[in-house]
Every structure is written in structure tokens, then in C-alpha cells.
Scaffold this motif. Sequence first.
Motif, PDB file in Angstrom:
ATOM      1  N   VAL A   1      57.712  42.577  39.932  1.00 14.08           N
ATOM      2  CA  VAL A   1      57.003  41.853  40.981  1.00 14.08           C
ATOM      3  C   VAL A   1      55.638  42.484  41.234  1.00 14.08           C
ATOM      4  N   SER A   2      55.572  43.799  41.216  1.00 16.08           N
ATOM      5  CA  SER A   2      54.298  44.485  41.424  1.00 16.08           C
ATOM      6  C   SER A   2      53.284  44.061  40.365  1.00 16.08           C
ATOM      7  N   TYR A   3      53.716  44.007  39.123  1.00 15.80           N
ATOM      8  CA  TYR A   3      52.776  43.614  38.062  1.00 15.80           C
ATOM      9  C   TYR A   3      52.379  42.153  38.182  1.00 15.80           C
ATOM     10  N   ILE A   4      53.347  41.281  38.396  1.00 15.69           N
ATOM     11  CA  ILE A   4      53.047  39.855  38.481  1.00 15.69           C
ATOM     12  C   ILE A   4      52.125  39.553  39.661  1.00 15.69           C
ATOM     13  N   MET A   5      52.362  40.198  40.779  1.00 16.53           N
ATOM     14  CA  MET A   5      51.624  39.862  41.994  1.00 16.53           C
ATOM     15  C   MET A   5      50.273  40.550  42.099  1.00 16.53           C
ATOM     16  N   THR A   6      50.077  41.655  41.370  1.00 19.82           N
ATOM     17  CA  THR A   6      48.815  42.377  41.513  1.00 19.82           C
ATOM     18  C   THR A   6      48.038  42.521  40.227  1.00 19.82           C
ATOM     19  N   GLY A   7      48.727  42.593  39.099  1.00 18.18           N
ATOM     20  CA  GLY A   7      48.052  42.919  37.841  1.00 18.18           C
ATOM     21  C   GLY A   7      46.959  41.949  37.476  1.00 18.18           C
ATOM     22  N   TYR A   8      47.261  40.644  37.501  1.00 17.63           N
ATOM     23  CA  TYR A   8      46.283  39.659  37.069  1.00 17.63           C
ATOM     24  C   TYR A   8      45.168  39.509  38.089  1.00 17.63           C
ATOM     25  N   LEU A   9      45.516  39.591  39.381  1.00 21.67           N
ATOM     26  CA  LEU A   9      44.514  39.440  40.424  1.00 21.67           C
ATOM     27  C   LEU A   9      43.511  40.578  40.362  1.00 21.67           C
ATOM     28  N   ILE A  10      44.009  41.819  40.207  1.00 26.88           N
ATOM     29  CA  ILE A  10      43.113  42.974  40.123  1.00 26.88           C
ATOM     30  C   ILE A  10      42.219  42.863  38.910  1.00 26.88           C
ATOM     31  N   ARG A  11      42.779  42.421  37.777  1.00 22.11           N
ATOM     32  CA  ARG A  11      41.983  42.303  36.565  1.00 22.11           C
ATOM     33  C   ARG A  11      40.874  41.276  36.744  1.00 22.11           C
ATOM     34  N   ARG A  12      41.187  40.175  37.401  1.00 22.40           N
ATOM     35  CA  ARG A  12      40.182  39.139  37.609  1.00 22.40           C
ATOM     36  C   ARG A  12      39.059  39.648  38.493  1.00 22.40           C
ATOM     37  N   ILE A  13      39.404  40.361  39.590  1.00 19.12           N
ATOM     38  CA  ILE A  13      38.391  40.878  40.499  1.00 19.12           C
ATOM     39  C   ILE A  13      37.507  41.903  39.794  1.00 19.12           C
ATOM     40  N   SER A  14      38.128  42.769  38.968  1.00 20.62           N
ATOM     41  CA  SER A  14      37.357  43.804  38.320  1.00 20.62           C
ATOM     42  C   SER A  14      36.341  43.234  37.347  1.00 20.62           C
ATOM     43  N   CYS A  15      36.603  42.025  36.847  1.00 24.38           N
ATOM     44  CA  CYS A  15      35.673  41.409  35.918  1.00 24.38           C
ATOM     45  C   CYS A  15      34.524  40.688  36.614  1.00 24.38           C
ATOM     46  N   THR A  16      34.582  40.581  37.926  1.00 29.31           N
ATOM     47  CA  THR A  16      33.533  39.838  38.627  1.00 29.31           C
ATOM     48  C   THR A  16      32.703  40.731  39.545  1.00 29.31           C
ATOM     49  N   ILE A  17      32.898  42.051  39.469  1.00 29.73           N
ATOM     50  CA  ILE A  17      32.094  42.951  40.269  1.00 29.73           C
ATOM     51  C   ILE A  17      30.669  42.971  39.729  1.00 29.73           C
ATOM     52  N   PRO A  18      29.640  42.677  40.543  1.00 30.82           N
ATOM     53  CA  PRO A  18      28.274  42.659  40.055  1.00 30.82           C
ATOM     54  C   PRO A  18      27.795  44.058  39.693  1.00 30.82           C
ATOM     55  N   THR A  19      26.915  44.136  38.715  1.00 35.85           N
ATOM     56  CA  THR A  19      26.335  45.413  38.303  1.00 35.85           C
ATOM     57  C   THR A  19      24.874  45.481  38.676  1.00 35.85           C
ATOM     58  N   ASP A  20      24.282  46.642  38.484  1.00 36.79           N
ATOM     59  CA  ASP A  20      22.861  46.806  38.804  1.00 36.79           C
ATOM     60  C   ASP A  20      21.975  45.951  37.919  1.00 36.79           C
ATOM     61  N   ASN A  21      22.503  45.578  36.734  1.00 41.69           N
ATOM     62  CA  ASN A  21      21.707  44.764  35.824  1.00 41.69           C
ATOM     63  C   ASN A  21      21.647  43.306  36.247  1.00 41.69           C
TER      64      ASN A  21
END
Length: 316
Positions: A296-316
Motif C-alpha cells: 500500500v505504501s508503494y502504490i499510494m506514494t511511489g507514483y505520486l512522488i515520482r511524478r512530483i519529482s519530475c515537475t520541480i522547476p530548475t534554475d534553467n
Amino acid sequence: MTVVNDKNQRILERKNIKSAYLMENIAFTPSGDLAIFPLIRPKNNMPTIQVDRGWMMTHGFGIIEMKPGGRTIQLLLDEPNAYYSDPFDIVITPDGKRAFISSAGVNYISVIDIDSVRALIAESSADMLRSYANHLGISSRYVIKRIPTGANPKGLVIAPDGEKLYVAEHLEDRIAVIDTRSLETVNTIDLGGPRRITVARQGRRLLNSAGHTFQTQYSCYTCHPDAHEDGLVYNMASKDMGRNVTNTQSLRDISETPPFKWNGKNQTVYKQDGMRFSTVLTRTEPFSYENLDALVSYIMTGYLIRRISCTIPTDN
């Protein structure tokens, strides 16, 4: 399967691989006479009570004869009471004698004698070959050995001289080195992954493992490749069998879309993947509380965290 002319980049042909899906990789014999690819044969339209016919899934490989009028043939990797779920990659030795197929759901590499496959095809009628696509004992004709690996073997690479096979043990963070003559693991290469197995990481291993299903027939990944859905509908065994046809639903971001189950009767993933899951789907003992927490921990958090980490803006 789409056949493309690599010179003019035009589609030449589309081949229908009947009753199969998840054909994720392909290899060609050095002589160019055969194309071989792993596949899964789902039994989704049959009621999920046909144990002797493969119950939910069977796993094998397809063969295309690379000649005018060449046939498309399917053979199984499975044995009676032992299934080799989630076949993923295939490589063929430079001499064309052997093929290696990774079964990610059960942590094995199956070694195939290609000359035995050719002999079987040559001596068999069209009707016999069609029956072999569902024959759970036919693998004894061409499977030489099953080589155990670490968690979730996926990609395969064979050395140019054919003497070493390298296996990406996806959820072990390492590469296994197999001697293709002795068919034994002779070394492993540590990729420096985390030493601590977190709760979510254990859940990811469980989602990708067929060890908790009856006869290791399938993993959660089988029906939810890349945390999505397989596009199939299943005839589930219940009091409404034959009228209870249900589709697989995506796991992506489901923490945002409760309730669960097709009719929305389950309020939590704990209920969805707990006792009901073992009764209706895995046909084994339910997950322990510890493993259910991890899944449940993986299903409920794994994909959501991965999606958020890919949308964090960078200095560029």
C-alpha cells in the motif's frame, strides 16, 4: 507486431500475434531465419477457474519464420504447476544455438535450445503447433535449464564472444554475470544502490513479484505494467460469473481517486488488496500485515512522488 523497412522508414506489414500481449523485446537468430520474442497469453475471457488450462496467465515466446509465407508460432515457457511470469527480454548466442529469456516475476532465466525448437516446428503439423501454444508440458522439449537470479531480472546483454550473459537484476541494484557454458552465475556487479530496503521499496518488489500468487502465475505488474493497465477485461469467478466481466484499472495516482474497486465499494487500498485480493485473485494466503503495509505504501506514494519529482522547476 509492426514490420518496418529501416531504409525508407516505411511500414511493410503488421502481424497479429493472436491471444498474446506484453511483447516487449525481440531477438533474431544470427542466420536471420527466426525472430523470437517473449509474450504473455492471458486467459482473460475464460472464467478464472480453469486451473488445468492455465488459469489466469501462461507465458512463453513467439517465433516468426523470416521467409515468404513464414508462420507465426507460439510456445510456452511454463510447466504444469510452475509458471514463469512476466517474460521480458531475450538474447541469442552468437552461434545461434541458445536463447536466454528473463522472467521478471519469478527471478529466473530460462535457457532455450533453439535447434530443439527448430526440430519441434519441423516435425509438427499446423494443428499441433496451434495446440502447443496452450501445452503446459511442451517446454520440456526445449528448455535446458532455469537459472535463478536476484529480484526482478529484466534487460539482458550477451558478450560478443557469447561466453558471458549479463542480467540487469532490476530491483536488486546489481548485474548478474552468468557463464553461458556452465549456465551458472559466476559474479555480480554491485551498482551502488541503497542498502536499506525501505517500506515502499519492499512494496515495489512485491508488486513486481509473482511469489504470492497461485503457482506463481502472475504479479501485480502483469496486469498493471508500468503501474498502468493492460487494456483487457477479465471474466472473474464469482456468483455472477460470465456476467461479471471487469476491466483492469490504472494504479497511477490512485491516492487521489478513492473509493476503489469497479463499483467503488472499497474505501481503502488496504481493503482492496487484503483478504479480497487473496480470495478472488491470488488464490493463496493473504499478504501479511507487514507486506500489505509495504504494498500500500508503494502504490499510494511511489507514483505520486515520482511524478512530483519530475515537475520541480530548475534554475534553467
